[in-house]
Design an enzyme around this catalytic site. Structure first.
Site, short mmCIF file in Angstrom:
data_model
loop_
_atom_site.label_atom_id
_atom_site.label_comp_id
_atom_site.label_asym_id
_atom_site.label_seq_id
_atom_site.Cartn_x
_atom_site.Cartn_y
_atom_site.Cartn_z
N ILE A 1 -10.68 22.41 -5.03
CA ILE A 1 -11.73 21.69 -5.74
C ILE A 1 -12.79 21.30 -4.71
O ILE A 1 -12.45 20.76 -3.65
CB ILE A 1 -11.19 20.47 -6.53
N GLY A 42 -23.95 16.84 3.23
CA GLY A 42 -24.79 15.63 3.16
C GLY A 42 -24.21 14.50 2.34
O GLY A 42 -24.75 13.39 2.38
N PHE A 54 -15.17 20.52 4.04
CA PHE A 54 -13.88 19.81 4.04
C PHE A 54 -13.01 20.23 2.84
O PHE A 54 -12.26 19.40 2.31
CB PHE A 54 -14.05 18.28 3.98
N GLU A 89 -5.29 11.91 -8.82
CA GLU A 89 -5.31 12.35 -7.43
C GLU A 89 -4.99 11.16 -6.52
O GLU A 89 -4.24 11.28 -5.54
CB GLU A 89 -6.70 12.91 -7.10
N GLN A 131 16.22 -7.80 20.05
CA GLN A 131 15.83 -8.57 18.87
C GLN A 131 14.46 -8.12 18.34
O GLN A 131 14.24 -8.04 17.13
CB GLN A 131 15.79 -10.06 19.21
N GLY A 170 8.55 5.31 22.40
CA GLY A 170 7.98 5.30 23.76
C GLY A 170 7.12 6.54 23.97
O GLY A 170 6.42 6.98 23.06
N GLU A 198 -12.67 2.35 1.45
CA GLU A 198 -13.72 1.36 1.13
C GLU A 198 -14.22 1.58 -0.30
O GLU A 198 -14.51 0.62 -1.03
CB GLU A 198 -14.91 1.50 2.11
#
Ligand code: FAD
Length: 382
Positions: free
Chosen positions: A128, A134, A161, A247, A284, A344, A372
């Site tokens: 999709i 832009g 993308f 989605e 601990q 680590g 956001e």
């Protein structure tokens, strides 16, 4: 994966447990061992799609008359969760599922019959394409155009993308067919074999490298007018608003699966690794941190289960899906970061799954609508 003693998801039943066993086995045997290979190749190849299709797990919640498996969104929730539990984000099944559901919800009968069986069987891979160089968050500002010319649409523009972009056989393109604003947007089905369609670069990412994420170009790419989703132009924005909550719920479910995996891997590691003559779990700080993480992951699980129940009974609203998307993916990034600390230096080595989970997680706060934007959507509902 039995992570929480005496806790079970109410939406699960015997049928779903059997399905879960099949799906878990598929991801364990056909997906997990390919992780590094697919990251290197920046794609999965087609085999895994066909195998998933044979098991009926690409469109498990689409009626059988369209090639699906006739289940409910709970079946898809199982698929997404099991995929995340093996740490996979390369196999873009979620995208084919999303596109399939646009077609199921809004397509004409002819579009459903033409496209859905191939998607379900894994023969047809989909993408999709909303985002453009832009604009991403501001969907109403898209510039890709589809102009009517007789009984065709001529598509021109660029997208970026796009998940499954290098492998997809068709793309559901968000394009402008009319004036500025929401009413001028339509969703157009474009087969990638159409002259004028061109794939751009397969993009170089910091995580989920096995998922092919690509640029796409449309230069006078001409498709039949019948390819407008639903047969009527100008409906695209409303169609997007109808499907985007699913989605977002799916992304939240994958965040949950990833957190459960991170916690399980970490528990194993801290019990084995020794420092100052004792297992790391015996400090601990480790127990306090992991107690905190376990409480967070259980809280996420109960939230996630609530979302799945709503999805199954058809009452999932946009604000709840956005809340789940931003809240669970924010927790995913935090939880994996805190888990990684216990490994680590090994936690920073890509050879270790927790390191790959760390880089894979970051994008969850960006795609599917940045977090956001999700907060903005929830804010409007207050
Ligand atoms: C790996 C990957 C896969 C993807 N797959 C797909 C795909 O398959 N199909 C597709 O169409 N797209 C896909 N995307 C694109 C993704 O959905 C967009 O990147 C995302 O919606 C954000 O758009 P943008 O990148 O243009 O950022 P912008 O819109 O430029 O926003 C940048 C940042 O600005 C802030 N911001 C923007 N607007 C607001 C606002 N109103 N209020 C507050 N802050 C704001 C946010 O922090 C946001 O992250 C993918 C992206 C990635 C990285």
């Amino acid at each position: 994966m039995q992570m929480f003693e005496n806790y079970s998801s109410h939406w699960m039943d015997g049928d779903l447990e059997q399905f879960e066993a099949v799906v878990a086995r598929f991801f364990r045997e056909q997906v997990e061992p390919n992780d590094l290979k697919w990251r290197e190749a920046k794609r999965t190849g087609r085999d895994v799609w066909r195998k998933a299709g044979e098991l009926g797990i690409i469109l498990p919640d689409v009626p059988e008359q369209y090639g699906g498996s006739g289940g409910t969104p709970a079946h898809m929730a199982v698929v997404i969760r099991e995929q995340a539990r093996v740490g996979d984000a390369a196999f873009g099944v979620m995208l084919s599922h999303i596109v399939g559901h646009y077609i199921l919800a809004f397509g004409t009968e002819a579009q459903k019959l033409r496209w859905l069986p191939g998607i379900a069987s894994g023969e047809v891979i989909c993408s999709i394409a909303m985002t453009e160089p832009g604009t991403g968050s501001d969907l109403q500002a898209i510039r890709c155009r589809a102009d009517r010319a007789g009984d065709a649409y001529v598509v021109n523009g660029a997208k970026t993308f796009i998940t499954n972009g290098q492998q997809s056989d068709f793309v559901l393109v968000v394009a402008r067919t009319g004036a500025e604003g929401a009413k001028g947007i339509s969703l157009i089905l474009v087969e990638t074999a159409t002259p004028g369609f061109r794939r751009g670069k397969c993009l170089d990412k910091i995580g989920i490298e096995g998922a092919d994420t690509s640029e796409m170009y449309f230069d006078d790419c001409t498709v039949p007018a019948d390819n407008v989703l639903g047969g009527v132009e100008g409906q695209g924005f409303y169609q997007l608003m109808g499907q985007l909550p699913h989605e977002r719920a799916a992304i939240a479910i994958s965040a949950q699966g990833a957190m459960e995996r991170a916690l399980a891997l970490t528990l194993d590691y801290v019990k084995e690794r020794k420092a100052f003559g004792k297992a790391i779990v015996d400090f601990q700080n480790t127990r306090f941190e992991l107690a905190d993480i376990k409480a967070t992951v259980l809280a996420c699980r109960t939230f996630c289960d609530h979302v799945i129940e709503k999805w199954v009974d058809g009452t999932l609203d946009s604000a709840l899906a956005s809340m789940a998307k931003f809240w669970l993916t924010d927790r995913q990034v935090e939880v994996i970061d805190r888990c990684l600390q216990f490994f680590g230096g090994y936690g920073y080595m890509r050879e270790y799954p927790i390191a790959r989970m760390y880089t894979d997680a970051r994008v969850q706060r960006i795609y599917g609508g940045a977090n956001e934007i999700q907060r903005e959507l929830v804010g409007r509902s207050l």
